[in-house]
Design an enzyme around this catalytic site. Structure first.
Site, PDB file in Angstrom:
ATOM      1  CB  CYS A 113      -1.156  -0.071   1.201  1.00  0.00           C
ATOM      2  SG  CYS A 113      -1.976  -1.464   1.344  1.00  0.00           S
ATOM      3  CG  HIS A 252      -2.955   3.320   2.252  1.00  0.00           C
ATOM      4  ND1 HIS A 252      -3.646   2.693   0.962  1.00  0.00           N
ATOM      5  CD2 HIS A 252      -3.147   2.029   2.973  1.00  0.00           C
ATOM      6  CE1 HIS A 252      -4.091   1.840   1.303  1.00  0.00           C
ATOM      7  NE2 HIS A 252      -3.681   1.055   2.258  1.00  0.00           N
ATOM      8  CG  ASN A 282      -6.660  -0.853   1.390  1.00  0.00           C
ATOM      9  OD1 ASN A 282      -5.992  -0.656   0.578  1.00  0.00           O
ATOM     10  ND2 ASN A 282      -6.192  -1.653   2.617  1.00  0.00           N
TER      11      ASN A 282
END
Ligand code: COA
Length: 325
Positions: A113, A252, A282
């Protein structure tokens, strides 16, 4: 030293939406549970014939157009992904071919990520040193290809998408600083155990679901807040700025509770935290890439604003970059 800045931005989200109520029909979960625990209402799902490069390609086209460039002007393509089309060739090479960037070198990076933030900082170094002029940075994921639809604690979190930017010589939207960190001792908290050289695909690995994403959610949650705050503070300090100089944080998008905890711990108001997790979930390396492109498109950032991109993810990895718009 050349100044490195963002010349163009783009993103692509597959049209198909998977809502929480769609998930209620296929597993023991509820819209209420998912929204309260994660902030996610829906996520995008790429169709079965699309791979990560197809999503990255659309975002790349948009970013190159936004920069006023042609594919031939790109010197390097860096794709950040944990869901490459295949083990090799690199997804960046596939994008290079499809987009017709015939003068570009291309490679992938895997920082989960944090991948887009890491790739942006790598691109900055190439432009700063004059080694390359225009670097295309892509964050692209088809996470729905590695989630276990039988594991309700993980599959509800993830979605597909891609974002891209062109980094080149520019005084505007200048990358002021970057910070990257890693803690490999936490690697087991977030991984796809099989399919590599440690556990090549066998009947057993398939039967035991070892090709799916595994996560210790509670542990990741605790560490995430601490390392995102640390990364943001380090990048701000490196840029010679104070917390009050920052107009917008683009973190993020892992979980709304993580984002709110980061805001609290940094001591900044919620309004300064960009959020689109509600719509996309996500998307790993694509999350910060899409969020940056959307914040730019939605005019959430004014000329002269200082913004912070900050991410954490599997590895464990964490990083942040400060950009002066
Ligand atoms: N629907 C309904 N119930 C669910 C559920 C779902 N989708 N998923 C888990 N539950 C249940 C659990 O089984 C558990 O039930 P129990 O108490 O009867 O055992 C209960 O909800 C609480 O589970 P828990 O795991 O403690 O929930 P949580 O509040 O920690 O939330 C996550 C789970 C995954 C949302 C949270 O830990 C998280 O977001 N972690 C960070 C993950 C992350 O960001 N990863 C990406 C890093 S880049």
């Amino acid at each position: 030293m050349q100044e490195a800045g963002i010349l163009g931005l783009g993103c692509y989200l597959p049209p198909k939406r998977l809502t929480n109520s769609d998930l209620e029909k296929i597993m023991d979960t509820s819209d209420e549970w998912i929204i309260t625990r994660t902030g996610i209402k829906e996520r995008r799902i790429a169709s079965s014939e699309k791979a990560t490069s197809d999503l990255g390609l659309e975002a790349s086209r948009a970013a190159i157009k936004d920069a006023g460039l042609k594919p031939e002007d790109i010197d390097l393509i860096i794709t950040a992904t944990i869901t490459p089309d295949m083990a090799f060739p690199a997804t960046a090479c596939i994008i290079q071919d499809k987009i017709g960037a015939r003068n570009a070198a291309a490679f992938d990076i895997n920082a989960a990520c944090s991948g887009f933030v890491f790739a942006l900082i790598i691109a900055q170094q190439f432009v700063n040193t004059g080694f390359y002029r225009n670097v295309l940075v892509v964050g692209a994921e088809k996470l729905t290809s590695i989630v276990d639809w039988k594991d309700r604690s993980t599959c509800i979190l993830f979605g597909d998408g891609a974002g891209a930017c062109v980094v080149g010589r520019s005084e505007d939207r200048r990358i002021l600083s970057g910070f990257m960190g890693a803690d490999g001792s936490g690697g087991h908290l977030l991984s796809v155990p099989a399919g590599g050289s440690r556990l090549p695909a066998t009947e057993d690995t398939l039967k035991n679901g070892l090709h799916f994403l595994k996560m210790e959610g509670n542990e990741v949650f605790k560490i995430a807040v601490r390392i995102m705050v640390d990364a943001a503070n380090k990048a701000i300090k490196k840029a010679g700025l104070e917390l009050d100089d920052i107009s917008l944080f683009i973190p993020h998008q892992a979980n709304i509770r993580i984002l709110l905890a980061v805001a609290r711990r940094l001591g900044v108001p919620e309004e300064k935290i960009f959020m689109n997790i509600e719509r996309y979930g996500n998307m790993s390396a694509a999350s910060t890439a899409v969020a940056l492109a959307e914040a730019g498109q939605q005019k959430k950032i004014k000329k002269g604003d200082n913004i912070v991109l900050v991410a954490f993810g599997g590895g464990l990895t964490y990083g942040a970059a400060v950009i002066k718009w």
